[in-house]
Scaffold this motif. Structure first.
Motif, PDB file in Angstrom:
ATOM      1  N   PRO A  95     -31.003 -17.485 -16.863  1.00  0.00           N
ATOM      2  CA  PRO A  95     -32.109 -17.783 -15.944  1.00  0.00           C
ATOM      3  C   PRO A  95     -31.729 -18.740 -14.822  1.00  0.00           C
ATOM      4  CG  PRO A  95     -32.861 -17.834 -18.213  1.00  0.00           C
ATOM      5  CD  PRO A  95     -31.375 -17.741 -18.263  1.00  0.00           C
ATOM      6  N   HIS A  96     -30.904 -19.738 -15.131  1.00  0.00           N
ATOM      7  CA  HIS A  96     -30.524 -20.700 -14.099  1.00  0.00           C
ATOM      8  C   HIS A  96     -29.537 -20.093 -13.098  1.00  0.00           C
ATOM      9  CE1 HIS A  96     -32.419 -24.523 -15.373  1.00  0.00           C
ATOM     10  NE2 HIS A  96     -32.461 -23.903 -16.541  1.00  0.00           N
ATOM     11  N   ILE A  97     -28.616 -19.290 -13.587  1.00  0.00           N
ATOM     12  CA  ILE A  97     -27.657 -18.661 -12.680  1.00  0.00           C
ATOM     13  C   ILE A  97     -28.384 -17.724 -11.715  1.00  0.00           C
ATOM     14  CG2 ILE A  97     -25.683 -17.087 -12.524  1.00  0.00           C
ATOM     15  CD1 ILE A  97     -25.037 -19.941 -13.501  1.00  0.00           C
ATOM     16  N   GLU A  98     -29.308 -16.957 -12.237  1.00  0.00           N
ATOM     17  CA  GLU A  98     -29.990 -15.971 -11.400  1.00  0.00           C
ATOM     18  C   GLU A  98     -31.130 -16.571 -10.578  1.00  0.00           C
ATOM     19  OE1 GLU A  98     -29.238 -11.878 -13.963  1.00  0.00           O
ATOM     20  OE2 GLU A  98     -31.182 -12.896 -14.142  1.00  0.00           O
ATOM     21  N   LYS A  99     -31.911 -17.494 -11.171  1.00  0.00           N
ATOM     22  CA  LYS A  99     -33.127 -17.952 -10.517  1.00  0.00           C
ATOM     23  C   LYS A  99     -32.993 -19.304  -9.828  1.00  0.00           C
ATOM     24  CE  LYS A  99     -35.984 -15.400 -13.823  1.00  0.00           C
ATOM     25  NZ  LYS A  99     -37.059 -15.486 -14.861  1.00  0.00           N
ATOM     26  N   ARG A 100     -32.025 -20.117 -10.254  1.00  0.00           N
ATOM     27  CA  ARG A 100     -31.807 -21.403  -9.595  1.00  0.00           C
ATOM     28  C   ARG A 100     -30.710 -21.301  -8.547  1.00  0.00           C
ATOM     29  NH1 ARG A 100     -29.400 -26.766 -11.231  1.00  0.00           N
ATOM     30  NH2 ARG A 100     -28.758 -25.871 -13.225  1.00  0.00           N
ATOM     31  N   PHE A 101     -29.623 -20.623  -8.905  1.00  0.00           N
ATOM     32  CA  PHE A 101     -28.491 -20.516  -7.986  1.00  0.00           C
ATOM     33  C   PHE A 101     -28.444 -19.198  -7.218  1.00  0.00           C
ATOM     34  CE2 PHE A 101     -26.973 -23.613 -11.151  1.00  0.00           C
ATOM     35  CZ  PHE A 101     -26.596 -24.646 -10.302  1.00  0.00           C
ATOM     36  N   SER A 102     -29.296 -18.262  -7.598  1.00  0.00           N
ATOM     37  CA  SER A 102     -29.300 -16.935  -6.961  1.00  0.00           C
ATOM     38  C   SER A 102     -27.914 -16.313  -6.985  1.00  0.00           C
ATOM     39  CB  SER A 102     -29.805 -17.025  -5.502  1.00  0.00           C
ATOM     40  OG  SER A 102     -30.027 -15.735  -4.969  1.00  0.00           O
ATOM     41  N   SER A 103     -27.279 -16.413  -8.151  1.00  0.00           N
ATOM     42  CA  SER A 103     -25.944 -15.860  -8.339  1.00  0.00           C
ATOM     43  C   SER A 103     -25.983 -14.785  -9.423  1.00  0.00           C
ATOM     44  CB  SER A 103     -24.955 -16.968  -8.714  1.00  0.00           C
ATOM     45  OG  SER A 103     -24.800 -17.885  -7.653  1.00  0.00           O
ATOM     46  N   THR A 104     -24.826 -14.200  -9.685  1.00  0.00           N
ATOM     47  CA  THR A 104     -24.754 -13.060 -10.608  1.00  0.00           C
ATOM     48  C   THR A 104     -24.419 -13.506 -12.019  1.00  0.00           C
ATOM     49  OG1 THR A 104     -24.029 -11.600  -8.825  1.00  0.00           O
ATOM     50  CG2 THR A 104     -23.599 -10.877 -11.075  1.00  0.00           C
ATOM     51  N   TRP A 105     -25.178 -12.995 -12.985  1.00  0.00           N
ATOM     52  CA  TRP A 105     -24.888 -13.214 -14.406  1.00  0.00           C
ATOM     53  C   TRP A 105     -24.576 -11.872 -15.047  1.00  0.00           C
ATOM     54  CZ3 TRP A 105     -24.624 -17.274 -17.914  1.00  0.00           C
ATOM     55  CH2 TRP A 105     -24.590 -16.908 -19.261  1.00  0.00           C
ATOM     56  N   SER A 106     -23.407 -11.744 -15.614  1.00  0.00           N
ATOM     57  CA  SER A 106     -23.052 -10.553 -16.385  1.00  0.00           C
ATOM     58  C   SER A 106     -21.779 -10.839 -17.157  1.00  0.00           C
ATOM     59  CB  SER A 106     -22.832  -9.338 -15.462  1.00  0.00           C
ATOM     60  OG  SER A 106     -21.654  -9.497 -14.690  1.00  0.00           O
ATOM     61  N   HIS A 107     -21.683 -10.303 -18.361  1.00  0.00           N
ATOM     62  CA  HIS A 107     -20.471 -10.417 -19.172  1.00  0.00           C
ATOM     63  C   HIS A 107     -19.875 -11.831 -19.070  1.00  0.00           C
ATOM     64  CE1 HIS A 107     -20.946  -6.184 -17.892  1.00  0.00           C
ATOM     65  NE2 HIS A 107     -20.557  -5.901 -19.124  1.00  0.00           N
ATOM     66  N   PRO A 108     -20.616 -12.861 -19.517  1.00  0.00           N
ATOM     67  CA  PRO A 108     -20.202 -14.242 -19.241  1.00  0.00           C
ATOM     68  C   PRO A 108     -18.808 -14.620 -19.728  1.00  0.00           C
ATOM     69  CG  PRO A 108     -21.954 -14.148 -20.886  1.00  0.00           C
ATOM     70  CD  PRO A 108     -21.864 -12.796 -20.280  1.00  0.00           C
ATOM     71  N   ALA A 109     -18.426 -14.206 -20.926  1.00  0.00           N
ATOM     72  CA  ALA A 109     -17.104 -14.580 -21.427  1.00  0.00           C
ATOM     73  C   ALA A 109     -16.002 -13.919 -20.604  1.00  0.00           C
ATOM     74  CB  ALA A 109     -16.974 -14.212 -22.898  1.00  0.00           C
ATOM     75  N   GLU A 110     -16.164 -12.629 -20.338  1.00  0.00           N
ATOM     76  CA  GLU A 110     -15.161 -11.914 -19.544  1.00  0.00           C
ATOM     77  C   GLU A 110     -15.090 -12.469 -18.121  1.00  0.00           C
ATOM     78  OE1 GLU A 110     -14.048  -7.307 -18.224  1.00  0.00           O
ATOM     79  OE2 GLU A 110     -15.719  -7.697 -19.596  1.00  0.00           O
TER      80      GLU A 110
END
Length: 338
Positions: A95-110
């Motif tokens: 939620p913070h990556i997408e809604k606070r920073f307006s950045s992309t969240w996917s496959h976090p470990a990779e």
């Protein structure tokens, strides 16, 4: 054992004096974290007012940035600090990556693994070890011209530490990073049963040994000079642990001890907004397993017992009730017992 702490920096102007205080106390390193303020700026200021203290981010939010940006920040901080910088990276949550920073969240470990490898590829280029030719699933860096190439760092590239909790993110540190920062919502048992095996999986995948990586354990410390202050410190710790314990991602620590039911109840109460009621579920047994609790003269010995055979360094922390003297006596006792 190296001794670190994450500085409780509410006012970035205090970076001029706070990190010097930590150095004078005898800490090996002082770290910043990304909350209300940028984690790099305070350290740039601190570098001008310290001479031996290791300075690092614990953590800077990787997914809010990109590898080239992080490579520049890390490289410049290494130079400004005279080779004392640690680039500590973490993922934050979706939620913070997408809604606070307006950045992309996917496959976090990779994605974290790729960020670390991309930064190192950029630094290798700047160090003159070859052209920039990094092509990954999430990031591509294939152009570097002289106008944007700072050249070799006089102190060499800084180490990269990654923070994590789950097995996949922990394994990333073992595979690609120079250090791992464990989460404070851990017990000795969960570190032994969950964290170290995951770290070893990453090390094995990359053909490295345990000695190739520094393990830093962020450890919640609860102590004070008076009974009244100790009670306040315990209450603040219970509130922090109740918050962590309500989150499904942190269930594995509780599960190690058969406390799954505590998580279920914490999670239910959190959804009802009953935060004060949650605190009562963190009893003395849970508090003492996760935090290091005791009189001030006991803390150094308890920290060593907690982390013996597990960590190379400790980061003393209690963000909700920071120690007014920065645990100076605990640091002294740890140094004496080294």
């Amino acid at each position: 054992m190296k001794i670190y702490t994450t500085a409780p920096l509410e006012d970035p102007r205090k970076a001029r004096t706070l990190y010097k205080e930590l150095e004078d106390i005898g800490y090996d390193g002082g770290f910043s974290f990304e909350a209300k303020h940028d984690p790099f700026l305070a350290l740039a200021v601190a570098a001008e007012h310290t001479t031996t203290l290791r300075l690092g981010t614990a953590i800077a939010i990787a997914f809010a940035r990109n590898p080239m940006n992080l490579a520049n920040l890390g490289y410049d901080m290494q130079s400004i600090s005279g080779g004392r910088f640690v680039l500590g990276l973490g993922s934050q949550v979706k939620p913070h990556i997408e809604k606070r920073f307006s950045s992309t969240w996917s496959h976090p470990a990779e994605r974290m693994r790729e960020i670390v490898l991309a930064i190192k590829a950029i630094w290798n280029c700047w160090e003159g070890k070859g052209p920039l030719d990094f092509k990954g699933r999430f990031y591509t860096h294939t152009i570097m011209i002289p106008a944007f190439n700072p050249g070799p760092n006089p102190y060499g590239p800084p180490p990269i530490f990654t923070g994590g909790f789950g097995p996949l993110m922990t394994a990333v540190a073992g595979e690609a990073a120079d250090g791992f920062i464990s989460h404070p919502f851990n017990t000795r048992r969960s570190l032994l049963e969950n964290t170290l095996p995951a770290l070893q999986q990453g090390l094995t995948k990359s053909g490295r040994q345990r000695s190739d990586i520094e393990v830093m354990s962020a450890t919640l410390v609860v102590t004070a000079d008076t009974e009244e202050k100790l009670a306040a410190s315990k209450l603040a710790a219970r509130k922090q642990l109740a918050f962590y314990g309500s989150t499904p991602a942190y269930l594995p620590t509780l599960a190690c001890h058969g406390w799954e039911g505590v998580h279920q109840e914490l999670n239910r109460l959190s959804k009802e907004g009953r935060w004060d009621d949650m605190t009562d579920l963190i009893d003395d047994t849970i508090l003492n397993e996760i935090a290091v609790v005791g009189e001030r003269h006991e803390i150094a010995g308890k920290l060593r017992a907690r982390l013996d055979g597990i960590a190379d360094s400790v980061s003393i922390t209690h963000n909700r009730c920071p120690d007014p003297g920065h645990w100076a006596d605990v640091v002294r006792d740890l140094k004496k017992s080294a």
